[in-house]
Design a protein around this motif. Sequence first.
Motif, PDB file in Angstrom:
ATOM      1  N   LEU A   1      -0.407   1.686  12.948  1.00  0.00           N
ATOM      2  CA  LEU A   1      -0.064   2.011  11.575  1.00  0.00           C
ATOM      3  C   LEU A   1       0.894   3.208  11.521  1.00  0.00           C
ATOM      4  O   LEU A   1       1.881   3.199  10.777  1.00  0.00           O
ATOM      5  CB  LEU A   1      -1.334   2.303  10.774  1.00  0.00           C
TER       6      LEU A   1
ATOM      7  N   GLU B   1       0.851  -1.186   0.000  1.00  0.00           N
ATOM      8  CA  GLU B   1       0.000   0.000   0.000  1.00  0.00           C
ATOM      9  C   GLU B   1       0.892   1.244   0.000  1.00  0.00           C
ATOM     10  O   GLU B   1       1.837   1.341   0.786  1.00  0.00           O
ATOM     11  CB  GLU B   1      -0.899  -0.002   1.241  1.00  0.00           C
TER      12      GLU B   1
ATOM     13  N   ARG C   1      -1.620   4.690   3.246  1.00  0.00           N
ATOM     14  CA  ARG C   1      -1.474   4.273   4.651  1.00  0.00           C
ATOM     15  C   ARG C   1      -1.690   5.445   5.600  1.00  0.00           C
ATOM     16  O   ARG C   1      -2.339   5.308   6.639  1.00  0.00           O
ATOM     17  CB  ARG C   1      -0.102   3.642   4.884  1.00  0.00           C
TER      18      ARG C   1
END
Length: 167
Positions: free
Chosen positions: A28, A4, A9
Amino acid sequence: MTTEPYDGRLARAVALRTGGRADEARELLLALRAEFPDDAVVAYQTAWTHDVLDREAEAVAHYRAAIAGDLPEADLRDALLGLGSTLRALGRDDEAAEVFAHGVARFPEYRPLRVFRAMLRYNTGDAREAVADLLRLLADTTEDPDVRQYRRAISAYADDLDRSWLG
């Protein structure tokens, strides 16, 4: 390693935080911080997420990294506000005062910095300056017609709360 893209993200992390899933956003963002340690926007979003999670002590380093980096102006002023507020919450009042002084000097028209500085001033025993700051903000920003008619008087009181002009 994920396939990604960075932007995806980061956007997903912000959406997680704003969607009430700050713990997932934090995971994340910490991964993004490890991958992009010099990215000021990632640092800022990581700091903000730590604040949302009441992890203020961990937020400080991320705010400092964000402020030291190349943030867009709007994010920089909010990062200064976030850092000052976080330091205030941690009882690190001298550091908070420095951050707010810098923020108000850099962004004099950004009123939230002045509000949070007034709260810090109250906490540090400078109630007079806190009230004066808030009165000036009220006089400058109110749309209430009943208060607006007294704008000059409110501003004058803010400049001389001790009424030394009466003596």
